[in-house]
Design a protein around this motif. Structure first.
Motif, PDB file in Angstrom:
ATOM      1  N   LYS A   6      22.842 -30.086 -33.288  1.00 22.79           N
ATOM      2  CA  LYS A   6      23.419 -31.284 -32.681  1.00 22.79           C
ATOM      3  C   LYS A   6      22.351 -32.045 -31.909  1.00 22.79           C
ATOM      4  N   ASP A   7      22.559 -33.342 -31.791  1.00 18.08           N
ATOM      5  CA  ASP A   7      21.668 -34.167 -30.996  1.00 18.08           C
ATOM      6  C   ASP A   7      21.742 -33.716 -29.529  1.00 18.08           C
ATOM      7  N   TYR A   8      20.574 -33.521 -28.912  1.00 17.37           N
ATOM      8  CA  TYR A   8      20.531 -32.998 -27.555  1.00 17.37           C
ATOM      9  C   TYR A   8      21.240 -33.921 -26.562  1.00 17.37           C
ATOM     10  N   TYR A   9      21.129 -35.223 -26.757  1.00 14.96           N
ATOM     11  CA  TYR A   9      21.800 -36.150 -25.855  1.00 14.96           C
ATOM     12  C   TYR A   9      23.317 -36.027 -25.975  1.00 14.96           C
ATOM     13  N   GLU A  10      23.802 -35.804 -27.205  1.00 14.23           N
ATOM     14  CA  GLU A  10      25.238 -35.618 -27.409  1.00 14.23           C
ATOM     15  C   GLU A  10      25.710 -34.313 -26.784  1.00 14.23           C
ATOM     16  N   VAL A  11      24.864 -33.279 -26.862  1.00  9.10           N
ATOM     17  CA  VAL A  11      25.222 -31.978 -26.279  1.00  9.10           C
ATOM     18  C   VAL A  11      25.483 -32.114 -24.787  1.00  9.10           C
ATOM     19  N   LEU A  12      24.621 -32.885 -24.089  1.00  8.47           N
ATOM     20  CA  LEU A  12      24.778 -33.062 -22.644  1.00  8.47           C
ATOM     21  C   LEU A  12      25.716 -34.217 -22.294  1.00  8.47           C
ATOM     22  N   GLY A  13      26.111 -34.993 -23.314  1.00  6.28           N
ATOM     23  CA  GLY A  13      27.028 -36.095 -23.059  1.00  6.28           C
ATOM     24  C   GLY A  13      26.397 -37.228 -22.274  1.00  6.28           C
ATOM     25  N   ILE A  14      25.117 -37.540 -22.560  1.00  8.97           N
ATOM     26  CA  ILE A  14      24.407 -38.594 -21.835  1.00  8.97           C
ATOM     27  C   ILE A  14      23.796 -39.572 -22.826  1.00  8.97           C
ATOM     28  N   SER A  15      23.357 -40.722 -22.319  1.00 11.84           N
ATOM     29  CA  SER A  15      22.724 -41.729 -23.173  1.00 11.84           C
ATOM     30  C   SER A  15      21.227 -41.486 -23.235  1.00 11.84           C
ATOM     31  N   VAL A  51      23.669 -25.862 -24.504  1.00 14.00           N
ATOM     32  CA  VAL A  51      23.477 -26.760 -23.370  1.00 14.00           C
ATOM     33  C   VAL A  51      22.115 -26.519 -22.726  1.00 14.00           C
ATOM     34  N   ASN A  52      21.758 -25.263 -22.551  1.00 15.11           N
ATOM     35  CA  ASN A  52      20.481 -24.937 -21.929  1.00 15.11           C
ATOM     36  C   ASN A  52      19.306 -25.395 -22.796  1.00 15.11           C
ATOM     37  N   GLU A  53      19.443 -25.214 -24.116  1.00 16.22           N
ATOM     38  CA  GLU A  53      18.387 -25.644 -25.034  1.00 16.22           C
ATOM     39  C   GLU A  53      18.155 -27.151 -24.907  1.00 16.22           C
ATOM     40  N   ALA A  54      19.230 -27.914 -24.869  1.00 15.01           N
ATOM     41  CA  ALA A  54      19.113 -29.367 -24.729  1.00 15.01           C
ATOM     42  C   ALA A  54      18.466 -29.738 -23.393  1.00 15.01           C
ATOM     43  N   TYR A  55      18.863 -29.038 -22.344  1.00 16.57           N
ATOM     44  CA  TYR A  55      18.308 -29.317 -21.018  1.00 16.57           C
ATOM     45  C   TYR A  55      16.814 -29.027 -20.961  1.00 16.57           C
ATOM     46  N   GLN A  56      16.393 -27.873 -21.516  1.00 19.89           N
ATOM     47  CA  GLN A  56      14.985 -27.492 -21.467  1.00 19.89           C
ATOM     48  C   GLN A  56      14.089 -28.528 -22.135  1.00 19.89           C
TER      49      GLN A  56
END
Length: 378
Positions: A6-15, A51-56
């Protein structure tokens, strides 16, 4: 078949133009929601890992730039991001604790101060001059109201971990060609705490913290300027294991006034007067921070002359019993539309008044004064 990430921005729900603070806020919210210690759903661990992967990736400027340009291919492989084998680092708990202020699992039961929070508010010119009290809405983590941060259901207590006998550590011996090595690691069962919670608090699902919305009253002192911060102790994020809460920093933005300007503790006001008032003198009304005030225009007043109103300026920040002055900068307005009668009168007057001589010595000094007063330099 390989599953598409999934797109990391979509995972965190941010633009895609989200700031670092936006990324941290989104991660904090989702980490609290999916952390395995709190969420017992079978897919919670996978979602937390995602979520953690997207954040890192997104919190690291270099990795984020590569991801924005090349997608997942830009952050995988050599120098990329690997998220397998969390067990080698103590499990999901370590990642969660590292973000929210804890250390490794062996230190998880150590008291730790909560994170600071910074918010920005805008106030009026008058509020900055005299001071004001403002109420701000704030969302922050606090100690669970039900278990008071203990993570256990009220009335129950943790028990000694049988796996490590309460030490929080497990020793493993390993034989090699160089001899026997003993490796000390955090206990996998109690995560280095030495105790195990047998009855998890139903209010916070064992995290010891919960998100709360609060209204905080902030006293803003008179004399404050844009960019300054007001610090409110212990109104930040909750501490870990009953540690002290962080602080709240309120950054001040002062809105510009319609016609007042500020120079230190002095208020600047530009007063336009007629040519007759400048020549003959007059009593005129001018606005101040305290309301209307009467000033005396002396005879022969020139553009750029200053009339000082004592104690009508900004409150001193470190001494609220003192105030600056208001400086009224006079601007003589020459009429550009006259009646025939007015033209005749000015014509008769001109025959009785000589043209002034040039004063080259003070020309540049006078022009510099005008630039500052009327803002011509911009």
């Amino acid at each position: 078949m390989t599953t598409k990430k999934k797109d990391y921005y979509e995972v965190l729900g941010i633009s895609r133009d989200s700031t670092e603070e936006d990324i941290k806020k989104a991660f904090r919210k989702l980490a609290l929601k999916y952390h395995p210690d709190r969420n017992k759903d079978k897919d919670a661990s996978e979602k937390f890992k995602e979520v953690n992967e997207a954040y890192q990736v997104l919190i690291d400027p270099d990795k984020r730039a590569k991801y924005d340009r090349f997608g997942h291919a830009g952050v995988e492989g050599a120098g990329g991001v690997g998220f397998d084998g969390f067990e080698n680092f103590g499990g999901f708990g370590d990642i969660f604790d590292a973000f929210f202020g804890g250390g490794n699992t062996r230190q998880r039961n150590t008291r730790s101060r909560g994170a600071d929070i910074q918010v920005q508010i805008s106030i009026s010119f008058e509020d900055a001059a005299f001071g004001v009290k403002k109420t701000i809405d704030l969302e922050r983590t606090e100690s669970c109201g039900k278990c008071n941060g203990s993570r256990s259901e009220p009335g129950s207590k943790p028990i000694t971990c049988m796996n490590c006998a309460g030490t929080g550590e497990v020793k493993r011996s390993q034989q090699s060609m160089f001899g026997q090595f003993v490796q000390v690691t955090a206990c996998e069962r109690c995560h280095g705490e030495g105790t195990v919670i047998v009855n998890v608090c139903s209010g916070c699902q064992g995290s010891g913290q919960e998100l709360k919305s609060r209204k905080i009253e902030v006293s803003i002192p008179g004399g404050i300027e844009s960019g300054m911060k007001v610090r409110i102790k212990n109104e930040g994020e909750a501490g870990i294991n009953k540690g002290y809460a962080g602080d709240l920093f309120v950054v001040i933005n002062v809105k510009p006034h319609e016609y007042f300007f500020r120079e230190g503790n002095e208020v600047i006001f530009r007063k336009r007067i007629s040519i007759t008032s400048a020549v003959l003198g007059a009593k005129l009304q001018v606005p101040t921070l305290d309301g209307q005030s009467e000033i005396q225009i002396p005879k022969g007043t020139q553009t750029g002359d200053v009339i000082r109103l004592k104690d009508s300026g900004i409150t001193h920040l470190r001494n609220n019993n003192r105030r600056g002055d208001q400086l009224v900068i006079v601007m003589v307005v020459t009429p550009d539309q006259l009646t025939d009668e007015q033209k005749r009168l000015f014509d008769d007057l001109s025959k009785t008044i000589q043209e002034p001589s040039d004063d080259n010595e003070n020309t540049y000094k006078w022009f510099d004064k005008l630039k500052k007063v009327f803002g011509y330099e911009n």
